[in-house]
Motif scaffolding. Structure first.
Motif, PDB file in Angstrom:
ATOM      1  N   PHE A 254      32.124 -12.109 -25.895  1.00 41.90           N
ATOM      2  CA  PHE A 254      32.420 -10.691 -26.124  1.00 41.90           C
ATOM      3  C   PHE A 254      31.943 -10.396 -27.541  1.00 41.90           C
ATOM      4  O   PHE A 254      32.458 -10.947 -28.505  1.00 41.90           O
ATOM      5  CB  PHE A 254      33.925 -10.442 -25.978  1.00 41.90           C
ATOM      6  N   ILE A 255      30.901  -9.562 -27.663  1.00 38.19           N
ATOM      7  CA  ILE A 255      30.270  -9.346 -28.976  1.00 38.19           C
ATOM      8  C   ILE A 255      30.170  -7.853 -29.284  1.00 38.19           C
ATOM      9  O   ILE A 255      29.911  -7.040 -28.398  1.00 38.19           O
ATOM     10  CB  ILE A 255      28.866 -10.016 -29.030  1.00 38.19           C
ATOM     11  N   THR A 256      30.397  -7.513 -30.563  1.00 39.41           N
ATOM     12  CA  THR A 256      30.074  -6.160 -31.043  1.00 39.41           C
ATOM     13  C   THR A 256      29.272  -6.338 -32.324  1.00 39.41           C
ATOM     14  O   THR A 256      29.557  -7.237 -33.117  1.00 39.41           O
ATOM     15  CB  THR A 256      31.352  -5.334 -31.339  1.00 39.41           C
ATOM     16  N   GLU A 257      28.240  -5.505 -32.513  1.00 35.48           N
ATOM     17  CA  GLU A 257      27.417  -5.648 -33.722  1.00 35.48           C
ATOM     18  C   GLU A 257      26.763  -4.329 -34.109  1.00 35.48           C
ATOM     19  O   GLU A 257      26.647  -3.410 -33.302  1.00 35.48           O
ATOM     20  CB  GLU A 257      26.372  -6.771 -33.568  1.00 35.48           C
ATOM     21  N   TRP A 258      26.346  -4.262 -35.380  1.00 40.77           N
ATOM     22  CA  TRP A 258      25.678  -3.095 -35.938  1.00 40.77           C
ATOM     23  C   TRP A 258      26.577  -1.842 -35.853  1.00 40.77           C
ATOM     24  O   TRP A 258      27.770  -1.933 -35.683  1.00 40.77           O
ATOM     25  CB  TRP A 258      24.308  -2.863 -35.269  1.00 40.77           C
ATOM     26  N   THR A 259      25.955  -0.661 -35.980  1.00 38.61           N
ATOM     27  CA  THR A 259      26.766   0.567 -36.014  1.00 38.61           C
ATOM     28  C   THR A 259      27.377   0.878 -34.643  1.00 38.61           C
ATOM     29  O   THR A 259      28.486   1.387 -34.555  1.00 38.61           O
ATOM     30  CB  THR A 259      25.917   1.777 -36.475  1.00 38.61           C
ATOM     31  N   ASP A 260      26.655   0.535 -33.563  1.00 44.57           N
ATOM     32  CA  ASP A 260      27.238   0.724 -32.220  1.00 44.57           C
ATOM     33  C   ASP A 260      28.510  -0.101 -32.079  1.00 44.57           C
ATOM     34  O   ASP A 260      29.495   0.337 -31.484  1.00 44.57           O
ATOM     35  CB  ASP A 260      26.242   0.308 -31.131  1.00 44.57           C
ATOM     36  N   GLY A 261      28.461  -1.302 -32.627  1.00 43.11           N
ATOM     37  CA  GLY A 261      29.628  -2.182 -32.578  1.00 43.11           C
ATOM     38  C   GLY A 261      30.803  -1.603 -33.345  1.00 43.11           C
ATOM     39  O   GLY A 261      31.956  -1.689 -32.908  1.00 43.11           O
ATOM     40  N   GLU A 262      30.488  -0.997 -34.476  1.00 43.88           N
ATOM     41  CA  GLU A 262      31.541  -0.358 -35.282  1.00 43.88           C
ATOM     42  C   GLU A 262      32.246   0.726 -34.479  1.00 43.88           C
ATOM     43  O   GLU A 262      33.472   0.816 -34.443  1.00 43.88           O
ATOM     44  CB  GLU A 262      30.890   0.289 -36.511  1.00 43.88           C
ATOM     45  N   LYS A 263      31.436   1.563 -33.826  1.00 46.12           N
ATOM     46  CA  LYS A 263      32.014   2.660 -33.018  1.00 46.12           C
ATOM     47  C   LYS A 263      32.856   2.087 -31.876  1.00 46.12           C
ATOM     48  O   LYS A 263      33.933   2.595 -31.566  1.00 46.12           O
ATOM     49  CB  LYS A 263      30.891   3.537 -32.441  1.00 46.12           C
ATOM     50  N   LEU A 264      32.319   1.038 -31.220  1.00 46.00           N
ATOM     51  CA  LEU A 264      33.027   0.441 -30.091  1.00 46.00           C
ATOM     52  C   LEU A 264      34.380  -0.107 -30.559  1.00 46.00           C
ATOM     53  O   LEU A 264      35.420   0.109 -29.920  1.00 46.00           O
ATOM     54  CB  LEU A 264      32.156  -0.667 -29.491  1.00 46.00           C
ATOM     55  N   CYS A 265      34.384  -0.807 -31.706  1.00 52.75           N
ATOM     56  CA  CYS A 265      35.629  -1.390 -32.228  1.00 52.75           C
ATOM     57  C   CYS A 265      36.611  -0.293 -32.625  1.00 52.75           C
ATOM     58  O   CYS A 265      37.823  -0.414 -32.419  1.00 52.75           O
ATOM     59  CB  CYS A 265      35.349  -2.282 -33.430  1.00 52.75           C
ATOM     60  N   GLU A 266      36.072   0.776 -33.218  1.00 53.57           N
ATOM     61  CA  GLU A 266      36.943   1.896 -33.621  1.00 53.57           C
ATOM     62  C   GLU A 266      37.634   2.458 -32.373  1.00 53.57           C
ATOM     63  O   GLU A 266      38.834   2.722 -32.372  1.00 53.57           O
ATOM     64  CB  GLU A 266      36.082   2.977 -34.314  1.00 53.57           C
ATOM     65  N   ALA A 267      36.856   2.557 -31.280  1.00 49.69           N
ATOM     66  CA  ALA A 267      37.403   3.143 -30.048  1.00 49.69           C
ATOM     67  C   ALA A 267      38.535   2.297 -29.471  1.00 49.69           C
ATOM     68  O   ALA A 267      39.550   2.826 -29.022  1.00 49.69           O
ATOM     69  CB  ALA A 267      36.286   3.316 -29.018  1.00 49.69           C
ATOM     70  N   PHE A 268      38.385   0.951 -29.462  1.00 46.39           N
ATOM     71  CA  PHE A 268      39.428   0.184 -28.776  1.00 46.39           C
ATOM     72  C   PHE A 268      40.437  -0.468 -29.721  1.00 46.39           C
ATOM     73  O   PHE A 268      41.576  -0.714 -29.331  1.00 46.39           O
ATOM     74  CB  PHE A 268      38.819  -0.829 -27.795  1.00 46.39           C
ATOM     75  N   LEU A 269      40.039  -0.739 -30.985  1.00 49.02           N
ATOM     76  CA  LEU A 269      40.996  -1.388 -31.896  1.00 49.02           C
ATOM     77  C   LEU A 269      41.827  -0.373 -32.657  1.00 49.02           C
ATOM     78  O   LEU A 269      43.054  -0.512 -32.765  1.00 49.02           O
ATOM     79  CB  LEU A 269      40.260  -2.311 -32.877  1.00 49.02           C
ATOM     80  N   ALA A 270      41.169   0.669 -33.200  1.00 49.23           N
ATOM     81  CA  ALA A 270      41.925   1.663 -33.958  1.00 49.23           C
ATOM     82  C   ALA A 270      42.789   2.495 -33.014  1.00 49.23           C
ATOM     83  O   ALA A 270      43.749   3.140 -33.440  1.00 49.23           O
ATOM     84  CB  ALA A 270      40.970   2.544 -34.754  1.00 49.23           C
ATOM     85  N   GLY A 271      42.446   2.469 -31.721  1.00 43.49           N
ATOM     86  CA  GLY A 271      43.178   3.269 -30.723  1.00 43.49           C
ATOM     87  C   GLY A 271      44.588   2.778 -30.436  1.00 43.49           C
ATOM     88  O   GLY A 271      45.326   3.399 -29.686  1.00 43.49           O
ATOM     89  N   GLY A 272      44.962   1.611 -30.976  1.00 44.18           N
ATOM     90  CA  GLY A 272      46.333   1.139 -30.780  1.00 44.18           C
ATOM     91  C   GLY A 272      46.486   0.229 -29.581  1.00 44.18           C
ATOM     92  O   GLY A 272      45.528  -0.119 -28.891  1.00 44.18           O
ATOM     93  N   GLU A 273      47.747  -0.149 -29.334  1.00 40.21           N
ATOM     94  CA  GLU A 273      48.067  -1.224 -28.394  1.00 40.21           C
ATOM     95  C   GLU A 273      47.585  -0.961 -26.973  1.00 40.21           C
ATOM     96  O   GLU A 273      47.108  -1.862 -26.291  1.00 40.21           O
ATOM     97  CB  GLU A 273      49.582  -1.444 -28.395  1.00 40.21           C
ATOM     98  N   GLU A 274      47.681   0.286 -26.549  1.00 40.41           N
ATOM     99  CA  GLU A 274      47.282   0.580 -25.174  1.00 40.41           C
ATOM    100  C   GLU A 274      45.780   0.351 -25.003  1.00 40.41           C
ATOM    101  O   GLU A 274      45.329  -0.246 -24.019  1.00 40.41           O
ATOM    102  CB  GLU A 274      47.636   2.033 -24.839  1.00 40.41           C
ATOM    103  N   ALA A 275      45.005   0.793 -26.012  1.00 39.09           N
ATOM    104  CA  ALA A 275      43.543   0.676 -25.922  1.00 39.09           C
ATOM    105  C   ALA A 275      43.102  -0.784 -26.012  1.00 39.09           C
ATOM    106  O   ALA A 275      42.320  -1.255 -25.168  1.00 39.09           O
ATOM    107  CB  ALA A 275      42.891   1.495 -27.038  1.00 39.09           C
ATOM    108  N   PHE A 276      43.593  -1.544 -26.992  1.00 36.15           N
ATOM    109  CA  PHE A 276      43.127  -2.939 -27.089  1.00 36.15           C
ATOM    110  C   PHE A 276      43.745  -3.818 -26.006  1.00 36.15           C
ATOM    111  O   PHE A 276      43.146  -4.789 -25.560  1.00 36.15           O
ATOM    112  CB  PHE A 276      43.281  -3.513 -28.512  1.00 36.15           C
ATOM    113  N   GLY A 277      44.934  -3.430 -25.525  1.00 38.62           N
ATOM    114  CA  GLY A 277      45.555  -4.171 -24.414  1.00 38.62           C
ATOM    115  C   GLY A 277      44.721  -4.064 -23.145  1.00 38.62           C
ATOM    116  O   GLY A 277      44.589  -5.020 -22.379  1.00 38.62           O
TER     117      GLY A 277
END
Length: 554
Positions: A121-144
């Motif tokens: 499972f990989i995220t990289e570059w600016t697309d990766g940043e956006k992807l991580c922001e979407a599921f990690l910054a979104g809180g427990e429901e999103a990363f769960g």
């Protein structure tokens, strides 16, 4: 659908998922049943959790999903195969797609040889940043939800877990949730997949900056504590090994020190000098992650690949603890899952290249060539599949025999073993040699051969009795004993043991007559089987409710 079937040939293919939407939308589907591994992970000894350094191989080749994506094989000439399974503990299939689901042919081959397989499972570059922001910054429901999907995917396709590689910077909110996501993913994988693993790649730090550390330290320890292991970057120095070992404490074997076989950047050694890196890593009792050993194939060419591959892994063998077979039956034709022809019962049934790692057999030990003895794969002749095992060497003057260790074993011996061997001696002096099997046991005062009146062998070496004919009751199944053809010789043996633990299975090549000359031999092994006689006499399991799907009529 193009995801599941090759658009040119309509054959089923393995696939990856791109981006968060595809991952969250994933559901099991009748089109992807070809992608489910058909081989359960075979038990091994010592277990993966035992207290010793491990070896992880991370396979990264030209973006991945090459000819290995064809689930039912392809007519590929000189393909890449991996077969030194006895020397490694974990296999990771790596690509730069967001969710790399390992091609099922790799999972089948690895599992048959007791090695678990991880996707990436990989995220990289600016697309990766956006992807991580979407599921990690979104809180427990999103990363769960992401953790749940990744665990479900591993469970559905029957592979063994994930390498997690976040190679982009993270916001404070995203990095704050990252350890929680890793804990959640690890817990879910452990519960969904027996023996499942989640390994973290040394990339982003606890403050969200992307800076490779090449070690375990206070900047990345929070991620190590949340999962099953850390795969370090490749540009480490000796003092970093020492610090990692000290900080890991009792978890030192969960640190997989990265070694890039391509030797990119400031590294101790890559290529045929990989051994320099490995020697140092093992001095500190750490595990290793060997990245892109496909260097042998990509850099040195496809033509001499098998020879170079044996040389590469042979050079590392001293630092690679092996694992033993601990279940019967053990049966193998040594096929690599590729060939220039397809053989059946010693006969070349179909000429032409083929590649299908699902058809790879249980692989033996491939010790480094030593003292005039070499073990290699022979594609020119085989009993079954695409290759046989070629033993070449010399018997020194005055000596009578040479022993070649094929498998290390670790299990209680059943009261009666049935062993079969198919071999072919080549060369002008082939009638000067005999070939036999030897079984050794772990030293124990109580281990006896045959009836209780026989004495224990002082060195635990047993030579199974040669059976000119199979015992009654097994005749139909073991028509094997008379099936040598096309120059192959078939032998059946029986061995009765009491209270013994099996240790090694070796093949012994002996001279017929003593000689003061050095004598050279070439012997092909076509098949070896070690069977528990009692299980052969039991009636076969009844199969019910067979269904066939995905039929293609021609």
């Amino acid at each position: 659908p193009a995801r599941y079937f090759d658009t040119k040939t309509t054959e089923p293919i393995s696939f990856f998922l791109s981006g968060l939407e595809e991952l969250l939308a994933w559901q099991p589907n009748s089109n992807d049943e070809f992608n489910v591994s058909a081989v359960a992970l075979v038990k091994r000894q010592p277990s993966l959790q035992s207290r010793r350094p491990r070896t992880l191989v991370c396979h990264d080749m030209s973006g991945g999903y090459l000819e290995d994506r064809f689930i039912q094989g392809s007519a590929t000439r000189n393909p890449y195969v991996f077969y030194h399974w006895r020397y490694i503990d974990i296999f990771v299939y790596f690509s730069h797609h967001t969710v790399t689901i390992p091609p099922v042919v790799w999972t089948n081959a690895a599992h048959r040889n007791s090695v678990p397989v991880l996707g990436t499972f990989i995220t990289e570059w600016t697309d990766g940043e956006k992807l991580c922001e979407a599921f990690l910054a979104g809180g427990e429901e999103a990363f769960g939800a992401v953790a749940e999907q990744l665990a479900r995917i591993a469970q559905h396709y029957r592979f063994d877990g994930w390498l997690v590689n976040i190679e982009n910077k993270l916001s404070a909110a995203a990095v704050g949730n990252l350890p929680l996501f890793l804990r959640e993913l690890t817990a879910r994988v452990h519960s969904a997949v027996p023996g499942g693993l989640v390994i973290w790649y040394d990339s982003v730090l606890k403050d969200g900056t992307l800076r490779w550390q090449n070690e375990l330290n206070d900047e990345n320890r929070i991620f190590f504590d949340a999962c099953d292991g850390l795969f370090t970057n490749y540009n480490w120095k000796e003092e970093q090994l020492e610090r990692s070992q000290r900080l890991a404490g009792p978890r030192q074997y969960d640190i997989y020190v990265g070694v890039d076989v391509f030797g990119r950047g400031d590294v101790i050694g890559g290529g045929f000098d990989t051994v320099k890196s490995l020697r140092l890593i093992r001095q500190y009792g750490l595990s290793t992650a060997i990245f892109a050993p496909g260097w042998v194939y990509e850099q040195l060419g496809k033509e001499n690949f098998l020879q170079n591959e044996n040389r590469f892994w042979g050079s590392l063998a001293e630092y690679l603890p092996t694992h033993s077979i601990c279940t019967l039956p053990l049966t193998t034709s040594f096929s690599l899952g590729m060939g220039t022809s397809t053989f059946l019962d010693g006969k070349d049934e179909e000429s032409g290249p083929w590649y299908d790692l699902s058809a790879q057999d249980i692989q033996p030990l491939y010790p480094e060539s030593q003292g005039g003895l070499s073990i290699s794969c022979c594609l020119q002749d085989a009993w079954c599949g695409g290759s046989s095992l070629q033993l070449q060497g010399t018997i020194p003057p005055g000596e009578e025999r040479v022993a070649v260790r094929l498998f290390s074993l670790q299990m209680l011996a059943p009261p009666k073993l049935f062993v079969t061997l198919l071999y072919k001696l080549e060369g002008p002096q082939s009638d000067e040699f005999t070939v036999a099997l030897e079984v050794t046991t772990w030293d124990s005062g109580i281990c006896l051969e045959g009836n209780p009146t026989s004495l224990p062998e002082p060195n635990g070496r047993y030579y199974p009795r040669f059976l000119p004919a199979p015992p009654p009751g097994l005749t139909r199944l073991l028509a094997a004993c008379h099936r040598g053809s096309h120059g192959w010789t078939s032998r059946c043996y029986e061995l009765e043991l009491q209270d013994c633990s099996l240790r090694d299975l070796s093949v012994i090549i002996s001279r017929q007559q003593p000689s003061l000359q050095e004598t050279s031999f070439t012997c092909l092994l076509g098949e070896v089987r070690v069977l528990d006689t009692a299980s052969l006499e039991a009636p076969p399991v009844q199969v019910h409710s067979v269904t066939a799907s995905q039929l293609w009529w021609q």
